[in-house]
Design a protein around this motif. Structure first.
Motif, PDB file in Angstrom:
ATOM      1  N   ALA A  12       0.838  -1.213   0.000  1.00  0.00           N
ATOM      2  CA  ALA A  12       0.000   0.000   0.000  1.00  0.00           C
ATOM      3  C   ALA A  12       0.861   1.246   0.000  1.00  0.00           C
ATOM      4  O   ALA A  12       0.562   2.234  -0.698  1.00  0.00           O
ATOM      5  CB  ALA A  12      -0.922  -0.022   1.225  1.00  0.00           C
ATOM      6  N   LEU A  13       1.942   1.248   0.718  1.00  0.00           N
ATOM      7  CA  LEU A  13       2.870   2.391   0.747  1.00  0.00           C
ATOM      8  C   LEU A  13       3.519   2.593  -0.609  1.00  0.00           C
ATOM      9  O   LEU A  13       3.689   3.747  -1.070  1.00  0.00           O
ATOM     10  CB  LEU A  13       3.928   2.176   1.828  1.00  0.00           C
ATOM     11  CG  LEU A  13       4.922   3.303   2.034  1.00  0.00           C
ATOM     12  CD1 LEU A  13       4.214   4.578   2.488  1.00  0.00           C
ATOM     13  CD2 LEU A  13       5.991   2.906   3.016  1.00  0.00           C
ATOM     14  N   ALA A  14       3.869   1.483  -1.270  1.00  0.00           N
ATOM     15  CA  ALA A  14       4.485   1.594  -2.598  1.00  0.00           C
ATOM     16  C   ALA A  14       3.498   2.184  -3.603  1.00  0.00           C
ATOM     17  O   ALA A  14       3.875   2.990  -4.471  1.00  0.00           O
ATOM     18  CB  ALA A  14       4.972   0.224  -3.057  1.00  0.00           C
ATOM     19  N   LYS A  15       2.200   1.828  -3.523  1.00  0.00           N
ATOM     20  CA  LYS A  15       1.175   2.371  -4.434  1.00  0.00           C
ATOM     21  C   LYS A  15       0.978   3.874  -4.191  1.00  0.00           C
ATOM     22  O   LYS A  15       0.829   4.634  -5.126  1.00  0.00           O
ATOM     23  CB  LYS A  15      -0.158   1.656  -4.247  1.00  0.00           C
ATOM     24  CG  LYS A  15      -0.202   0.272  -4.852  1.00  0.00           C
ATOM     25  CD  LYS A  15      -1.566  -0.329  -4.664  1.00  0.00           C
ATOM     26  CE  LYS A  15      -1.624  -1.757  -5.200  1.00  0.00           C
ATOM     27  NZ  LYS A  15      -2.944  -2.368  -4.998  1.00  0.00           N
TER      28      LYS A  15
END
Length: 119
Positions: A113-116
């Motif tokens: 989710a952080l990468a998105k």
């Protein structure tokens, strides 16, 4: 419990304290000496280090001399306790592994989710 050897009569005054005996700290185990901060120098080994304790009586319901009652536990009951203990240990280990896997999955999902969001 056994009754006292002498029954108090009408003119009997109850003692406020049991008899007191003296002990020498040097006659006790080294662990007890360490706990009591006893001096253990070779020069002081002949010095009496008095400790005072109340003498237990046979008829006292708690802390007396005859209050120990041996209790026999059957072998079947002991084996049941051992099997229950081993089963509980296995369940605890399995639950720990499951929790660890879930924790790793949550961390991976949070990283995705952080990468998105950071793109």
């Amino acid at each position: 419990l056994k009754a006292p050897l002498e029954r108090p009569g009408p003119k009997f005054f109850v003692k406020r304290q049991n008899n007191i005996e003296s002990l020498n700290a040097h006659q006790m185990s080294p662990q007890i000496q360490l706990y009591l901060n006893a001096k253990t120098s070779s020069k002081l080994s002949s010095v009496l280090q008095p400790l005072h304790r109340t003498m237990p009586v046979s008829w006292c319901p708690a802390g007396g001399t005859d209050t120990h009652r041996r209790r026999v536990v059957s072998n079947d009951l002991q084996q049941e306790f051992i099997t229950r203990l081993n089963k509980s240990k296995e369940e605890f280990t399995k639950e720990g592994h499951i929790f660890h896997k879930q924790k790793i999955q949550v961390v991976k999902d949070a990283d995705k989710a952080l990468a998105k969001v950071s793109k």
